[in-house]
Design a protein around this motif. Structure first.
Motif, PDB file in Angstrom:
ATOM      1  N   VAL A   1       0.831  -1.203   0.000  1.00 17.36           N
ATOM      2  CA  VAL A   1       0.000   0.000   0.000  1.00 17.36           C
ATOM      3  C   VAL A   1       0.868   1.257   0.000  1.00 17.36           C
ATOM      4  O   VAL A   1       0.763   2.097  -0.888  1.00 17.36           O
ATOM      5  CB  VAL A   1      -0.959  -0.002   1.209  1.00 17.36           C
ATOM      6  CG1 VAL A   1      -1.735   1.299   1.282  1.00 17.36           C
ATOM      7  CG2 VAL A   1      -1.912  -1.175   1.127  1.00 17.36           C
ATOM      8  N   LEU A   2       1.736   1.394   1.019  1.00 19.86           N
ATOM      9  CA  LEU A   2       2.537   2.607   1.145  1.00 19.86           C
ATOM     10  C   LEU A   2       3.729   2.627   0.187  1.00 19.86           C
ATOM     11  O   LEU A   2       4.229   3.686  -0.159  1.00 19.86           O
ATOM     12  CB  LEU A   2       3.030   2.767   2.583  1.00 19.86           C
ATOM     13  CG  LEU A   2       1.947   2.979   3.621  1.00 19.86           C
ATOM     14  CD1 LEU A   2       2.539   3.045   5.014  1.00 19.86           C
ATOM     15  CD2 LEU A   2       1.160   4.237   3.324  1.00 19.86           C
ATOM     16  N   GLY A   3       4.184   1.492  -0.238  1.00 23.29           N
ATOM     17  CA  GLY A   3       5.318   1.438  -1.148  1.00 23.29           C
ATOM     18  C   GLY A   3       4.884   1.404  -2.588  1.00 23.29           C
ATOM     19  O   GLY A   3       5.004   2.385  -3.324  1.00 23.29           O
ATOM     20  N   VAL A   4       4.366   0.259  -3.002  1.00 25.11           N
ATOM     21  CA  VAL A   4       3.995   0.064  -4.404  1.00 25.11           C
ATOM     22  C   VAL A   4       2.818   0.950  -4.793  1.00 25.11           C
ATOM     23  O   VAL A   4       2.864   1.674  -5.786  1.00 25.11           O
ATOM     24  CB  VAL A   4       3.654  -1.423  -4.674  1.00 25.11           C
ATOM     25  CG1 VAL A   4       3.145  -1.599  -6.086  1.00 25.11           C
ATOM     26  CG2 VAL A   4       4.876  -2.290  -4.440  1.00 25.11           C
ATOM     27  N   GLY A   5       1.756   0.921  -3.996  1.00 24.24           N
ATOM     28  CA  GLY A   5       0.541   1.656  -4.349  1.00 24.24           C
ATOM     29  C   GLY A   5       0.723   3.158  -4.426  1.00 24.24           C
ATOM     30  O   GLY A   5       0.222   3.808  -5.337  1.00 24.24           O
ATOM     31  N   SER A   6       1.462   3.726  -3.475  1.00 24.95           N
ATOM     32  CA  SER A   6       1.586   5.184  -3.452  1.00 24.95           C
ATOM     33  C   SER A   6       2.694   5.706  -4.358  1.00 24.95           C
ATOM     34  O   SER A   6       2.667   6.862  -4.758  1.00 24.95           O
ATOM     35  CB  SER A   6       1.817   5.671  -2.019  1.00 24.95           C
ATOM     36  OG  SER A   6       3.054   5.180  -1.533  1.00 24.95           O
ATOM     37  N   ASN A   7       3.654   4.899  -4.699  1.00 25.94           N
ATOM     38  CA  ASN A   7       4.774   5.373  -5.506  1.00 25.94           C
ATOM     39  C   ASN A   7       4.746   4.914  -6.958  1.00 25.94           C
ATOM     40  O   ASN A   7       5.547   5.377  -7.763  1.00 25.94           O
ATOM     41  CB  ASN A   7       6.097   4.928  -4.878  1.00 25.94           C
ATOM     42  CG  ASN A   7       6.351   5.622  -3.572  1.00 25.94           C
ATOM     43  OD1 ASN A   7       6.287   6.843  -3.490  1.00 25.94           O
ATOM     44  ND2 ASN A   7       6.615   4.854  -2.528  1.00 25.94           N
ATOM     45  N   MET A   8       3.849   4.007  -7.287  1.00 29.18           N
ATOM     46  CA  MET A   8       3.847   3.402  -8.611  1.00 29.18           C
ATOM     47  C   MET A   8       3.583   4.426  -9.718  1.00 29.18           C
ATOM     48  O   MET A   8       4.188   4.366 -10.779  1.00 29.18           O
ATOM     49  CB  MET A   8       2.803   2.283  -8.677  1.00 29.18           C
ATOM     50  CG  MET A   8       2.837   1.484  -9.945  1.00 29.18           C
ATOM     51  SD  MET A   8       1.895  -0.031  -9.877  1.00 29.18           S
ATOM     52  CE  MET A   8       0.287   0.503  -9.437  1.00 29.18           C
ATOM     53  N   LEU A   9       2.719   5.376  -9.467  1.00 29.20           N
ATOM     54  CA  LEU A   9       2.351   6.319 -10.522  1.00 29.20           C
ATOM     55  C   LEU A   9       2.988   7.692 -10.347  1.00 29.20           C
ATOM     56  O   LEU A   9       2.593   8.643 -11.012  1.00 29.20           O
ATOM     57  CB  LEU A   9       0.835   6.462 -10.598  1.00 29.20           C
ATOM     58  CG  LEU A   9       0.106   5.206 -11.082  1.00 29.20           C
ATOM     59  CD1 LEU A   9      -1.394   5.418 -11.050  1.00 29.20           C
ATOM     60  CD2 LEU A   9       0.550   4.806 -12.465  1.00 29.20           C
ATOM     61  N   LYS A  10       3.986   7.809  -9.479  1.00 31.96           N
ATOM     62  CA  LYS A  10       4.642   9.102  -9.304  1.00 31.96           C
ATOM     63  C   LYS A  10       5.287   9.581 -10.596  1.00 31.96           C
ATOM     64  O   LYS A  10       5.205  10.741 -10.947  1.00 31.96           O
ATOM     65  CB  LYS A  10       5.698   9.032  -8.203  1.00 31.96           C
ATOM     66  CG  LYS A  10       5.154   9.268  -6.844  1.00 31.96           C
ATOM     67  CD  LYS A  10       6.263   9.391  -5.841  1.00 31.96           C
ATOM     68  CE  LYS A  10       5.679   9.682  -4.475  1.00 31.96           C
ATOM     69  NZ  LYS A  10       6.712   9.717  -3.458  1.00 31.96           N
ATOM     70  N   LEU A  11       5.944   8.686 -11.283  1.00 31.83           N
ATOM     71  CA  LEU A  11       6.599   9.055 -12.531  1.00 31.83           C
ATOM     72  C   LEU A  11       5.609   9.077 -13.695  1.00 31.83           C
ATOM     73  O   LEU A  11       5.667   9.946 -14.552  1.00 31.83           O
ATOM     74  CB  LEU A  11       7.737   8.071 -12.828  1.00 31.83           C
ATOM     75  CG  LEU A  11       8.582   8.348 -14.052  1.00 31.83           C
ATOM     76  CD1 LEU A  11       9.262   9.701 -13.913  1.00 31.83           C
ATOM     77  CD2 LEU A  11       9.631   7.277 -14.214  1.00 31.83           C
ATOM     78  N   ALA A  12       4.694   8.138 -13.704  1.00 27.71           N
ATOM     79  CA  ALA A  12       3.762   8.032 -14.821  1.00 27.71           C
ATOM     80  C   ALA A  12       2.546   8.948 -14.661  1.00 27.71           C
ATOM     81  O   ALA A  12       1.862   9.218 -15.643  1.00 27.71           O
ATOM     82  CB  ALA A  12       3.301   6.590 -14.970  1.00 27.71           C
ATOM     83  N   GLY A  13       2.290   9.430 -13.463  1.00 23.63           N
ATOM     84  CA  GLY A  13       1.134  10.287 -13.214  1.00 23.63           C
ATOM     85  C   GLY A  13       1.099  11.534 -14.080  1.00 23.63           C
ATOM     86  O   GLY A  13       0.075  11.843 -14.704  1.00 23.63           O
ATOM     87  N   PRO A  14       2.201  12.297 -14.145  1.00 30.45           N
ATOM     88  CA  PRO A  14       2.178  13.480 -15.021  1.00 30.45           C
ATOM     89  C   PRO A  14       1.952  13.129 -16.484  1.00 30.45           C
ATOM     90  O   PRO A  14       1.322  13.910 -17.207  1.00 30.45           O
ATOM     91  CB  PRO A  14       3.579  14.079 -14.823  1.00 30.45           C
ATOM     92  CG  PRO A  14       4.019  13.602 -13.494  1.00 30.45           C
ATOM     93  CD  PRO A  14       3.406  12.250 -13.319  1.00 30.45           C
ATOM     94  N   VAL A  15       2.428  11.987 -16.920  1.00 30.78           N
ATOM     95  CA  VAL A  15       2.193  11.561 -18.297  1.00 30.78           C
ATOM     96  C   VAL A  15       0.696  11.372 -18.535  1.00 30.78           C
ATOM     97  O   VAL A  15       0.157  11.794 -19.559  1.00 30.78           O
ATOM     98  CB  VAL A  15       2.970  10.258 -18.606  1.00 30.78           C
ATOM     99  CG1 VAL A  15       2.626   9.735 -19.985  1.00 30.78           C
ATOM    100  CG2 VAL A  15       4.463  10.483 -18.470  1.00 30.78           C
ATOM    101  N   ILE A  16       0.023  10.757 -17.576  1.00 33.24           N
ATOM    102  CA  ILE A  16      -1.422  10.545 -17.690  1.00 33.24           C
ATOM    103  C   ILE A  16      -2.151  11.888 -17.709  1.00 33.24           C
ATOM    104  O   ILE A  16      -3.032  12.124 -18.547  1.00 33.24           O
ATOM    105  CB  ILE A  16      -1.933   9.654 -16.541  1.00 33.24           C
ATOM    106  CG1 ILE A  16      -1.327   8.262 -16.645  1.00 33.24           C
ATOM    107  CG2 ILE A  16      -3.454   9.588 -16.538  1.00 33.24           C
ATOM    108  CD1 ILE A  16      -1.575   7.392 -15.435  1.00 33.24           C
ATOM    109  N   VAL A  17      -1.778  12.784 -16.806  1.00 33.25           N
ATOM    110  CA  VAL A  17      -2.445  14.090 -16.717  1.00 33.25           C
ATOM    111  C   VAL A  17      -2.277  14.875 -18.014  1.00 33.25           C
ATOM    112  O   VAL A  17      -3.245  15.375 -18.578  1.00 33.25           O
ATOM    113  CB  VAL A  17      -1.896  14.899 -15.517  1.00 33.25           C
ATOM    114  CG1 VAL A  17      -2.385  16.338 -15.562  1.00 33.25           C
ATOM    115  CG2 VAL A  17      -2.314  14.247 -14.213  1.00 33.25           C
ATOM    116  N   TYR A  18      -1.053  14.981 -18.508  1.00 35.47           N
ATOM    117  CA  TYR A  18      -0.820  15.737 -19.733  1.00 35.47           C
ATOM    118  C   TYR A  18      -1.417  15.029 -20.945  1.00 35.47           C
ATOM    119  O   TYR A  18      -1.866  15.694 -21.881  1.00 35.47           O
ATOM    120  CB  TYR A  18       0.665  16.009 -19.936  1.00 35.47           C
ATOM    121  CG  TYR A  18       1.200  17.018 -18.948  1.00 35.47           C
ATOM    122  CD1 TYR A  18       0.693  18.311 -18.924  1.00 35.47           C
ATOM    123  CD2 TYR A  18       2.174  16.678 -18.029  1.00 35.47           C
ATOM    124  CE1 TYR A  18       1.157  19.244 -18.020  1.00 35.47           C
ATOM    125  CE2 TYR A  18       2.644  17.610 -17.121  1.00 35.47           C
ATOM    126  CZ  TYR A  18       2.139  18.883 -17.123  1.00 35.47           C
ATOM    127  OH  TYR A  18       2.593  19.799 -16.228  1.00 35.47           O
TER     128      TYR A  18
END
Length: 159
Positions: A121-138
């Protein structure tokens, strides 16, 4: 402007900058561009082959074969990232491996693997989209803008 910055530096700093400039590794830009072009093109060729496979063997149309093709490419990338193969491809090809959708899959899985020791939860779940999140938003925002422009051109432009 660079000369202004040099004037403000101490002699030691100027000496260090000239030393650093001499020791800097020259990057083979043309060679890197060629490698990125061919690896990115090969990834796209594999994607086209997968799409053609879905069209001929599973009765998809050209318009509907895109979704399973993207999912298959991301799955293959995740598999290769898990075994460390995609990282080697990325080191060789640079942006050629990051630009296609496979770069997105690699970013998600690499982040998940990196933070797995912190828990699911705190490792994989919260950090998995840190790098890919901005790609999704843009990506979503860009798709919205393009759709808005297309709608305006169709309604008012008569296209």
């Amino acid at each position: 402007m660079a000369d202004k910055k040099k004037k403000n530096l101490t002699p030691e700093a100027q000496q260090y900058q000239s030393y650093q400039k001499k020791r800097e590794v020259k990057r083979p830009i043309f060679k890197n561009c060629i490698k990125a072009f061919f690896v990115g093109g090969t990834i796209c060729l594999i994607g086209q082959a997968i799409s053609t496979f879905y069209i001929y063997y599973f009765d998809f149309t050209e318009q509907t074969a895109g979704n399973p093709t993207v999912a298959t490419l991301i799955f293959i990338t995740m598999f290769l990232t898990g075994f460390g193969v995609y990282d080697r491809i990325g080191q060789f090809a640079g942006a050629g491996s990051a630009v296609p959708v496979t770069g997105f899959g690699n970013a998600v899985v690499a982040s998940a693997i990196e933070h797995r020791t912190e828990g699911f939860v705190l490792g994989v779940g919260s950090n998995m989209l840190k790098l890919a999140g901005p790609v999704i938003v843009y990506g979503v925002f860009s798709a919205f803008v393009v759709a808005l422009i297309k709608t305006i051109l169709i309604k008012w432009g008569g296209l």
